[in-house]
Enzyme design. Structure first.
Site, PDB file in Angstrom:
ATOM      1  N   THR A   1       0.839  -1.202   0.000  1.00 46.33           N
ATOM      2  CA  THR A   1       0.000   0.000   0.000  1.00 46.33           C
ATOM      3  C   THR A   1       0.876   1.254   0.000  1.00 46.33           C
ATOM      4  OG1 THR A   1      -1.735  -1.174   1.193  1.00 46.33           O
ATOM      5  CG2 THR A   1      -1.846   1.220   1.220  1.00 46.33           C
TER       6      THR A   1
ATOM      7  N   HIS B   1       2.763   5.867  -2.658  1.00 45.86           N
ATOM      8  CA  HIS B   1       3.946   6.658  -3.040  1.00 45.86           C
ATOM      9  C   HIS B   1       3.905   6.986  -4.528  1.00 45.86           C
ATOM     10  CE1 HIS B   1       8.303   7.708  -3.290  1.00 45.86           C
ATOM     11  NE2 HIS B   1       8.138   7.210  -4.506  1.00 45.86           N
ATOM     12  N   GLU B   2       3.710   5.972  -5.352  1.00 43.07           N
ATOM     13  CA  GLU B   2       3.678   6.214  -6.795  1.00 43.07           C
ATOM     14  C   GLU B   2       2.530   7.155  -7.157  1.00 43.07           C
ATOM     15  OE1 GLU B   2       6.126   5.488  -8.496  1.00 43.07           O
ATOM     16  OE2 GLU B   2       7.077   4.042  -7.180  1.00 43.07           O
TER      17      GLU B   2
ATOM     18  N   HIS C   1       3.220  10.775  -7.036  1.00 40.23           N
ATOM     19  CA  HIS C   1       3.782  11.408  -8.234  1.00 40.23           C
ATOM     20  C   HIS C   1       2.671  11.914  -9.156  1.00 40.23           C
ATOM     21  CE1 HIS C   1       7.803  10.423  -7.144  1.00 40.23           C
ATOM     22  NE2 HIS C   1       7.623   9.119  -7.227  1.00 40.23           N
TER      23      HIS C   1
ATOM     24  N   ASP D   1      10.372  12.667  -5.509  1.00 37.10           N
ATOM     25  CA  ASP D   1      10.975  11.727  -4.564  1.00 37.10           C
ATOM     26  C   ASP D   1      11.848  12.456  -3.557  1.00 37.10           C
ATOM     27  OD1 ASP D   1      10.123   9.091  -5.386  1.00 37.10           O
ATOM     28  OD2 ASP D   1      11.247   9.466  -7.230  1.00 37.10           O
TER      29      ASP D   1
HETATM   30 ZN   LIG Z   1       8.958   7.723  -6.333  1.00 38.94          ZN
END
Ligand SMILES: [Zn+2]
Length: 218
Positions: free
Chosen positions: A156, A161-162, A165, A171
């Site tokens: 999860t 995190h992705e 973006h 990052d």
């Molecule tokens: Zn990343």
């Protein structure tokens, strides 16, 4: 699976917005690799290289342009909605739904919604680079979820995190576990899938006043 075929309709919208120049670059496949400590194969290119930062920007750019196209067709819409498809990542339906819930309860100026005619897609498969957010050669954005990495790390957290973006966050691998965008930096034991206060306010700042401020960042 590295370069899934994604719709290229976004390019048309980009031309209309006079932003086509930024789409002229080569496919940003280097993208984001959240594989900080995986398999001991960390390379110099991994830790926040300019190539990755560029790829993350290209990805966010693609998402914003897709959203902008729809808003132009429906200017009265109150909230900025980013539509995704999870149909190409069936193993991660639970994590994607959870990530959506996390983000939608964390920020107010942008909403993630699953639906047709998506602004970006989730894909799944095996890739030695791990999971990443990227763009295809036509300026469309996608998130790739790597099977192995999602078994090593909290799945999860990887997904959220992705998705960070998608919402415009870069990052920051040197950050602590309490930071979502530190990705694989804090190691496989990190279970936190929530953005911290700074990350929340950054997203709300980016999407404030509709798309205006999101565009200003590029
Ligand atoms: Zn990343």
């Amino acid at each position: 699976m590295r370069h899934p075929k994604v719709l290229n309709s976004v390019l048309t919208a980009a031309l209309g917005l006079g932003l086509a120049a930024s789409l002229g670059a080569a496919p940003a496949v280097a993208a984001d690799t959240d594989r900080a400590v995986t398999a001991g194969t960390v390379t110099a290119a991994y830790a926040g290289s300019s190539e990755e930062a560029k790829a993350n920007k290209a990805f966010f750019d693609a998402v914003v342009k897709s959203v902008a196209k729809k808003r132009a067709a429906n200017p009265g819409a109150a909230a900025v909605t980013v539509v995704y498809s999870a149909s190409n990542a069936p193993s991660f339906r639970t994590q994607i739904a959870r990530s959506t819930q996390i983000w939608n309860s964390s920020v107010v100026n942008v909403r993630l919604v699953e639906g047709s005619n998506p602004d970006f897609r989730y894909y799944e498969g095996n890739d030695s680079r791990g999971s990443y957010a990227s763009t295809d050669g036509h300026g469309s954005g996608y998130i790739f979820l790597d099977y192995r990495q999602n078994q090593q790390y909290n799945s999860t957290r990887v997904t959220a995190h992705e998705t960070g973006h998608v919402l415009g966050l870069p990052d920051h691998y040197s950050g602590p576990c309490s930071e979502l965008m530190s990705g694989g930096g804090p190691g496989t034991s990190c279970q936190n899938a929530q953005p911290n206060a700074q990350e929340r306010s950054r997203v709300d700042q980016l999407w404030r006043n509709g798309l205006t401020s999101a565009f200003k960042t590029f």
